[in-house]
Design an enzyme around this catalytic site. Structure first.
Site, mmCIF file in Angstrom:
data_model
loop_
_atom_site.group_PDB
_atom_site.id
_atom_site.type_symbol
_atom_site.label_atom_id
_atom_site.label_comp_id
_atom_site.label_asym_id
_atom_site.label_seq_id
_atom_site.Cartn_x
_atom_site.Cartn_y
_atom_site.Cartn_z
ATOM 1 N N ASP A 109 59.500 2.009 21.003
ATOM 2 C CA ASP A 109 59.297 0.578 21.206
ATOM 3 C C ASP A 109 60.125 0.100 22.392
ATOM 4 O O ASP A 109 61.184 0.661 22.681
ATOM 5 C CB ASP A 109 59.713 -0.214 19.962
ATOM 6 C CG ASP A 109 58.782 0.020 18.778
ATOM 7 O OD1 ASP A 109 57.667 0.520 18.992
ATOM 8 O OD2 ASP A 109 59.183 -0.310 17.643
ATOM 9 N N GLN A 110 59.661 -0.951 23.034
ATOM 10 C CA GLN A 110 60.344 -1.447 24.229
ATOM 11 C C GLN A 110 61.806 -1.763 23.955
ATOM 12 O O GLN A 110 62.671 -1.467 24.792
ATOM 13 C CB GLN A 110 59.625 -2.696 24.765
ATOM 14 C CG GLN A 110 60.243 -3.250 26.045
ATOM 15 C CD GLN A 110 59.411 -4.366 26.661
ATOM 16 O OE1 GLN A 110 58.296 -4.639 26.224
ATOM 17 N NE2 GLN A 110 59.934 -5.013 27.687
#
Length: 306
Positions: free
Chosen positions: A139-140
């Site tokens: 995930d970012q």
């Protein structure tokens, strides 16, 4: 693009047919072996051999691919040399990088350039016969160890090792409150949140099985440092499981709304336990803890991973 590699038969990999070496030991897909046989682009010690030929340890096996064998034959990531690419481990087939929090793993459109895969393209730009290929994503807002293939030949090998559970990702997270018991497994299925397209939820739409193992590393009066291991890889799995069990990850803007943290989302991919393609050597690659995390938790991470 034509891809060629030469690898040595390991000392314990002999006494089998070339076909078994390629498919069972090196985990090359059947379609790869089919193309190698039909195109006669596999040699042993410099000579084309049939797939039934016995191989011995120390022999040199050369594989040549024309590109039609691969689902993604070429890497088209925009080269960006301006993003640091912190490499934790590297060999001729793959690298493990330490993705920073806030950096996307991969582009969502062709011209996008501000992602980890663009940074990897910049790092590999001057390397002949090497380009970045996606294996998995973070995930970012999640930092930590991320595997990137350097050629399309090893992508299905790594995928197969992940599906077989031979590659394991370990995370650490600082969550709200004191978790009990000290270790356990969360098995709630995870699906889409029908009210928010950005989110996932337990028993949501089109829910799929999800398994997360946790273990307490350290507790304070208000927070717990957890070691987390995935058996499945659902979107936002760790964030959803932690929140659904009453202990959202500190700094999570989606599943802990209203919580603010100078450290951002306190979720970090601390380890990759990997199997090296072709040699089948097992390695443990550890990512340094985020410098912005509280000192007490950073010290515990260091002890836990030495």
């Amino acid at each position: 693009m034509r891809w060629e590699i030469t690898r040595e038969v390991g000392p314990t990999q002999g006494n089998q047919s070339l076909r078994d070496l390629l498919q069972r030991t090196w985990l090359l897909p059947r379609r790869f072996v089919h193309y190698l046989r039909v195109n006669r682009t596999v040699t042993v010690n410099g000579i084309y051999q049939s797939m039934n030929t016995p191989v011995k340890g120390g022999m040199q096996v050369h594989l040549a691919f024309n590109g039609e064998e691969f689902r993604t034959p070429e890497s088209h990531y925009v080269v960006n040399r301006g993003i640091p690419c912190s490499v934790l481990y590297e060999n001729q087939d793959l690298m493990v990088v330490n993705k920073p929090r806030g950096l996307k793993s991969h582009p969502n459109w062709q011209a996008e350039s501000q992602t980890m895969m663009n940074a990897a393209a910049g790092y590999l730009a001057d390397h002949p016969q090497a380009a970045p290929y996606m294996v998995h994503r973070l995930d970012q807002q999640t930092s930590g160890a991320m595997i990137i293939a350097k050629n399309p030949i090893v992508v299905p090998i790594l995928d197969r090792n992940i599906s077989l559970g031979r590659i394991k990702r370990r995370y650490v997270a600082v969550v709200q409150g004191q978790v009990t018991p000290s270790a356990g497994t969360w098995t709630q299925p995870i699906g889409r949140d029908p009210q928010d397209r950005r989110k996932r939820m337990v028993a949501g739409k089109a829910a799929q099985p999800a398994v997360t193992h946790y273990r307490i590393l350290r507790q304070t009066a208000t927070a717990t440092l957890l070691a987390l291991t995935l058996e499945t890889g659902r979107t936002h799995q760790l964030r959803v499981h932690c929140a659904a069990n009453g202990h959202p990850i500190i700094g999570d803007p989606l599943y802990f709304p209203g919580n603010t943290s100078q450290q951002g989302l306190m979720l970090h991919g601390i380890q990759q336990r990997i199997v090296i393609p072709f040699t089948n050597e097992r390695r443990v690659i550890t990512a340094p803890y985020p410098e912005e995390w509280p000192q007490a938790f950073r010290e515990k991470l260091t002890e836990e991973n030495e």
